[in-house]
Write an enzyme that holds these catalytic residues in place. Structure first.
Site, PDB file in Angstrom:
ATOM      1  N   ASP A 329      43.724 -14.321  35.738  1.00 22.79           N
ATOM      2  CA  ASP A 329      45.154 -14.685  35.660  1.00 22.79           C
ATOM      3  C   ASP A 329      45.449 -15.426  34.363  1.00 22.79           C
ATOM      4  O   ASP A 329      46.211 -16.389  34.340  1.00 22.79           O
ATOM      5  CB  ASP A 329      45.554 -15.531  36.875  1.00 22.79           C
ATOM      6  N   TYR A 330      44.855 -14.952  33.269  1.00 23.65           N
ATOM      7  CA  TYR A 330      45.087 -15.543  31.959  1.00 23.65           C
ATOM      8  C   TYR A 330      46.241 -14.826  31.252  1.00 23.65           C
ATOM      9  O   TYR A 330      46.098 -14.294  30.145  1.00 23.65           O
ATOM     10  CB  TYR A 330      43.819 -15.484  31.113  1.00 23.65           C
TER      11      TYR A 330
END
Length: 655
Positions: A329-330
């Site tokens: 979830d970057y």
């Protein structure tokens, strides 16, 4: 006489210069968050006082998830003598900028019954029609989007709908995006549209981790006058087996499954506009779902990227992927910043991108070539069955703003011996090989966590000192995958209080995640968990780094003094040599000396200021304004305030 004449000639351009206006989320389309105002300085900032306050009355009444999701993240705009801002609940306000008195209010009538995944909005946008006589209805427009995915155009003077835009002033954005679960609020818009000439460019915020086949993360452009869609661009190509000689050869070949079913990669952060070059810079998010990529093999271009498009046509100009095959979830969550960089004795048109990984990437605006080298490095490859991680990740040669090191039992921290031992045991049971360690069944420590590094607050730029100012978080999180048939059992067991669960439909796994914290709720790694960092981009080094905020308002009284609090929001720089920032979990607005990083002022405020401040000058007085309404996910003090600070009239100085 000659001396007086020469002095007058020097000052004449300044005497006729247009007053500074804050016309876009980041000040202007470039996203610099810099006010060229110098009345307030490190010398006199201690005299700042509350000039006025305004209350919206919006605390989430009638919204089912207000307690869990509501924020007040807006940065107001200033044009003429009027401030404009909106709330996550769909209301727009116009205020007298000198007095804080309401001029008008508009209510978009947002559907309050949907289960919105986010309740955030960061502001509105302003457009002036160069082809229309001043004073004509809707010659000046406020454009904004809502959490129920509608784009509005209203008259900046009256707050009334611009009837010639879309259908009675609005355009529905949830069409043609493969909308899933229509009754829920998982397809939203949380950042203001980018205005490029007569074009408004809009992204979307898509609820994470529900499954593989989520909504499409298309970026769309609309005519500001008519509301007609002009173009759209999808970060994930929808034609299987894209040939190498396609218009965009960097796509390469992709799997049929990815082309047809992968969703998201949505651009939810604010965009940046290079008006001179006709470019709009798009930061894209992760493809769906975030923490397992077995159903989307490959590197997922153009997810997790910085992409430059032609603002008029949507034509792809260049792109740089900053995370390959994202499993963490970057998202690219910060607004790109278009700076003029001193490099080798010349000014270079650059774009700076902060990231959740705490890295700083800098590219040439025209062709995307890195201005500081980027190295592809091997990263951990221990994965669950069905996953194929990308073997390398890009690392900037600029120093990272947060730690990328593994978290080991000896790193455990706590307020007591008992607390620290509990953290040590937790860490020992989890997997950690440093940044980019893939999620596991046993649980993986993610540091920095999925909230950043840098998040939507982005950075600010000091052009005189060539300093990039960024507030960052350095918090450890735990992410664990679980076999799909175990989801119900674990969720109902009562053993995972405080964990967030996600179903990730279409994959063999579900997911749960949580802050890695002690039994007292304190992060298990040492402070500071939040910092304010200055990066000298002229020399490629960290100029200074300071702990930001304290544990006051989150910890009991004996422990108020721990420095370096979690934060959400962004900084403002001024020509007076100051940085203003709220952001922290304690209820303060602070000012720092830009040159040294020394804290030179702070003011107690009635709610959390999880928003980015702005500044303007009117009537010979410089104001600093911030929204203070709290942030549900940071659990900060809630409120509905817009606060304006200025020097007392007797203390104002003309530089």
């Amino acid at each position: 006489m000659r001396l007086m004449l020469s002095t007058l000639l020097v000052w004449m351009p300044l005497l006729h210069a247009a007053p500074f206006e804050w016309t876009a989320y980041g000040g202007d389309g470039r996203g610099l968050r810099h006010a060229p105002l110098s009345q307030i300085t490190p010398r006199n900032v201690g005299n700042l006082e509350l000039a006025w306050s305004f209350r919206t009355g919006e605390l989430g009444q009638g919204f089912d998830r207000a307690k869990e999701a509501l924020t007040f993240e807006a940065t107001p705009l200033l044009t003429g003598d009027t401030l404009y801002f909106n709330t996550a609940t769909g209301k727009v306000f116009a205020l007298d900028a000198a007095k804080g008195i309401q001029r008008w209010q508009f209510d978009a009538q947002v559907d309050r019954k949907r289960d919105y995944s986010e309740m955030a909005t960061r502001g509105v946008s302003y457009w002036r029609d160069a082809q229309t006589t001043a004073g004509t209805a809707c010659a000046e427009r406020i454009l904004f989007a809502t959490i129920d995915a509608r784009l509005f155009a209203i008259d900046a003077k009256t707050g009334k709908r611009c009837a010639d835009f879309g259908t009675n002033g609005e355009v529905v954005l949830s069409k043609n995006v493969r909308l899933i679960e229509r009754q829920l609020g998982n397809y939203q818009v949380t950042s203001p549209p980018a205005i490029a000439g007569d074009v408004a460019v809009v992204g979307s915020a898509i609820g994470d981790n529900r499954g593989t086949d989520l909504e499409l993360g298309v970026v769309r452009a609309f005519d500001v006058r008519s509301g007609k869609e002009l173009w759209h661009w999808d970060p994930i190509p929808r034609t299987a087996k894209v040939p190498k000689d396609a218009a965009d050869p960097d796509f390469g070949e992709i799997e049929d499954q990815q082309a047809h079913w992968t969703g998201a990669a949505n651009a939810w952060a604010p965009f940046a506009v290079d008006a001179e070059r006709g470019l709009v810079f798009i930061p894209t998010g992760s493809a769906s779902p975030d923490f397992f990529g077995g159903e989307r093999p490959g590197d997922d271009h153009w997810a997790d990227s910085l992409v430059a498009l032609r603002a008029a046509t949507g034509e792809f100009v260049w792109g740089r992927q900053l995370v390959h095959h994202d499993l963490w979830d970057y998202d690219t969550a910060s607004q790109p910043m278009l700076v003029d960089l001193d490099q080798g004795g010349a000014k270079v048109a650059a774009v700076v991108q902060l990231t959740k990984t705490g890295q700083v990437f800098v590219f040439n605006r025209e062709d995307g070539e890195p201005l500081f080298p980027i190295e592809e490095r091997a990263v951990p490859q221990d994965v669950v069955a069905g996953e194929t991680p990308w073997p390398t990740q890009p690392f900037s040669s600029l120093p990272p703003l947060v730690s990328h090191a593994p978290v080991k039992p000896d790193d455990a921290w706590g307020l007591s011996f008992w607390d620290r031992n509990a953290c040590r045991a937790k860490i020992a049971a989890l997997h950690s090989e440093g940044i980019f360690t893939p999620p596991s069944l046993a649980g993986t420590i993610q540091r920095p966590g999925y909230a950043g590094g840098s998040n939507w607050g982005g950075g600010a730029w000091d052009p005189q000192r060539q300093l990039l100012i960024a507030n960052v978080m350095d918090l450890p999180f735990v992410v664990a995958l679980l076999p799909r048939d175990k989801l119900g059992e674990e969720y109902d067991s009562g053993n995972y209080k405080g964990w967030e669960f996600a179903r990730m439909t279409g994959t063999p796994y579900a997911m749960r995640r949580k802050l890695l914290d002690s039994p007292l709720g304190i992060p298990c790694t040492p402070p500071p968990w939040g910092k304010l960092v200055a990066v000298d981009l002229a020399h490629g080094r960290i100029a200074w780094s300071k702990a930001l905020g304290t544990t006051r308002d989150k910890a009991p009284w004996p422990f108020w003094s721990i420095e370096g609090a979690p934060n959400m929001g962004g900084p403002l720089t001024t020509a007076g040599g100051l940085i203003f920032i709220g952001a922290t979990t304690d209820n303060f607005l602070r000012a720092f000396d830009t040159a040294s990083g020394a804290e030179v002022w702070k003011m107690r405020i009635p709610a959390g200021a999880q928003a980015t401040p702005m500044s303007y000058e009117i009537g010979g007085r410089q104001y600093v304004v911030v929204a203070a309404g709290g942030h549900a996910k940071l659990d900060t003090t809630r409120g509905d305030y817009v606060l304006a600070f200025a020097l007392p009239a007797s203390h104002t100085e003309t530089p």
